[in-house]
Scaffold this active site. Structure first.
Site, PDB file in Angstrom:
ATOM      1  N   LYS A 141       0.855  -1.186   0.000  1.00  0.00           N
ATOM      2  CA  LYS A 141       0.000   0.000   0.000  1.00  0.00           C
ATOM      3  C   LYS A 141       0.883   1.225   0.000  1.00  0.00           C
ATOM      4  CE  LYS A 141      -2.995   2.712   3.072  1.00  0.00           C
ATOM      5  NZ  LYS A 141      -3.651   2.791   4.400  1.00  0.00           N
ATOM      6  N   GLU A 186      -8.637  12.054  12.771  1.00  0.00           N
ATOM      7  CA  GLU A 186      -7.853  10.903  13.218  1.00  0.00           C
ATOM      8  C   GLU A 186      -6.969  11.238  14.412  1.00  0.00           C
ATOM      9  OE1 GLU A 186      -5.334   7.170  11.363  1.00  0.00           O
ATOM     10  OE2 GLU A 186      -6.168   8.724  10.067  1.00  0.00           O
ATOM     11  N   ARG A 336      -6.781  17.052   6.396  1.00  0.00           N
ATOM     12  CA  ARG A 336      -7.758  18.108   6.061  1.00  0.00           C
ATOM     13  C   ARG A 336      -7.170  19.459   6.435  1.00  0.00           C
ATOM     14  NH1 ARG A 336      -8.681  13.445   5.420  1.00  0.00           N
ATOM     15  NH2 ARG A 336     -10.645  12.360   5.784  1.00  0.00           N
ATOM     16  N   GLU A 366     -11.844  11.106  -4.428  1.00  0.00           N
ATOM     17  CA  GLU A 366     -11.707  11.073  -2.969  1.00  0.00           C
ATOM     18  C   GLU A 366     -10.913  12.268  -2.466  1.00  0.00           C
ATOM     19  OE1 GLU A 366      -9.642   8.206   0.382  1.00  0.00           O
ATOM     20  OE2 GLU A 366     -10.748   7.249  -1.253  1.00  0.00           O
TER      21      GLU A 366
END
Length: 379
Positions: A141, A186, A336, A366
């Site tokens: 990933k 998060e 963000r 996304e």
């Protein structure tokens, strides 16, 4: 701030800067020295009172952006309906006055954020390249980001954008440290009197147009094998980093969906008990970067990020939060977000976890969702 509770600092009593591969461990050592030399009078002795510093750390060890710990002159805290004020000053100097006066917000401003060093087509190409490296089994990933840039007028009052973020995303951590502003969903780590907890987010889908569509979107995310794989990489990354520091470490049995105003996230909560006396700074040094913001295996993913992203991430996706004199603290991942330079230049970032089943167009969509909080706050 989160749910109208948090900490705000005014002025600067001490600023410490760090860089390079040992930036977080250097900060942990420096903070212990500061605490050892400080005289603290704290009759409340609760989390968030007494001597503390706000911090923001660069994502990469090679970043030109400095990492900072800033001790304010005045700290205002609020939690569970109680408020407090802490004053901090250098030995031999006089205590700071009382600046707790409401200043009206500055003039309104609305700016456009435009593609930066990695425009949409370039991002699609980077995602495609990342998928090919995964197919070749070079990584499992990789998290790839793109940037938007703009400029705020001189002397702009950043409290306007920060307030919009806090009101628009009350369940996120809204932060503003040394020009880094954002609302992160998060929690990287919270350390409080020997207990630790974290929230891992990986896997995203946009909110539905109506209630039925929204329920369908959440179900699609919860049952998506692609998002499930991406999420599991992130969870295992955090577990591996925390186990050496804890005697007990537990996670929620299965991932659950977290609803934000513009999207759904797949989430897992972790709770544990510290066993080695680590501070919150020690823990973020062990955790960063997680698979949620870098990929796995970590070093291979970081090398691929350096190859495919034509910009310095700065503090994007790095730890941002605060640490107290006892080492406890609360740190989020700087997502963000945007970095506002003293000259008014602003760079916003948004990224996605790329796995074998990723689609470049969907990943681009996304990032648009993830840019929305900052785009709306400033524009």
């Amino acid at each position: 701030m989160r749910r109208n509770q948090g900490l705000a600092g005014i002025g600067c009593a001490l600023r410490l800067e760090f860089s390079g591969p040992t930036r977080i461990t250097d900060a942990a050592a420096a903070w212990k020295q500061v605490v050892a030399l400080a005289t603290v009078t704290d009759p409340l002795a609760r989390t968030g009172t007494g001597l503390l510093a706000f911090g923001a750390f660069a994502f990469a060890e090679s970043s030109e952006q400095t990492s900072v710990l800033i001790v304010p002159e005045i700290i205002v805290g609020r939690e569970d309906g109680q408020c407090w004020v802490t004053r901090i000053w250098a030995t031999g100097q006089s205590a700071p006055g009382n600046p707790l006066v409401l200043h009206p917000l500055g003039d309104e401003y609305r700016i456009a954020l435009l593609p930066g060093a990695l425009p949409p087509d370039g991002f699609r190409t980077a995602v495609s390249a990342g998928i090919e490296r995964i197919r070749a089994q070079q990584v499992n990933k990789v998290v790839l980001a793109r940037d938007l840039v703009g400029r705020v007028p001189a002397e702009s009052d950043l409290r306007r954008a920060i307030t919009k973020l806090a009101l628009g995303y009350p369940d996120c951590w809204t932060y503003a440290v040394d020009g880094l502003v954002g609302s992160s969903p998060e929690t990287l780590i919270r350390a409080d009197h020997g207990s630790v907890n974290a929230r891992v987010l990986a896997g995203t889908i946009s909110r539905g147009a109506d209630a039925e569509d929204d329920r369908e979107a959440a179900l699609t995310l919860a049952t998506s094998s692609k998002d499930g794989d991406e999420h599991e990489f992130a969870v295992q990354s955090v577990l591996k980093s925390l186990r050496p520091h804890t005697s007990v470490l537990a996670t929620s049995e299965i991932p659950f969906t977290v609803k934000l105003p513009n999207l759904w996230h797949l989430a897992t909560d972790l709770e544990g008990t510290l066993s080695d006396g680590s501070t919150s700074l020690d823990l973020i040094a062990a955790l960063h970067p997680t698979a949620a913001v870098a990929g796995t295996p970590t070093n291979a993913a970081l090398n691929l990020i350096r190859e495919l992203e034509p910009f310095d991430r700065g503090r994007y996706a790095g730890p941002v939060g605060w640490v107290g004199a006892d080492g406890d603290g609360e740190w989020a991942i700087a997502l963000r977000c945007a970095q506002v330079a003293p000259t008014g230049g602003i760079t916003a970032y948004a990224g996605c976890g790329i796995v074998l089943d990723s689609d470049p167009d969907r990943e681009l969509a996304e990032t648009k969702m993830k840019f929305r909080p900052i785009v709306e706050a400033f524009g």
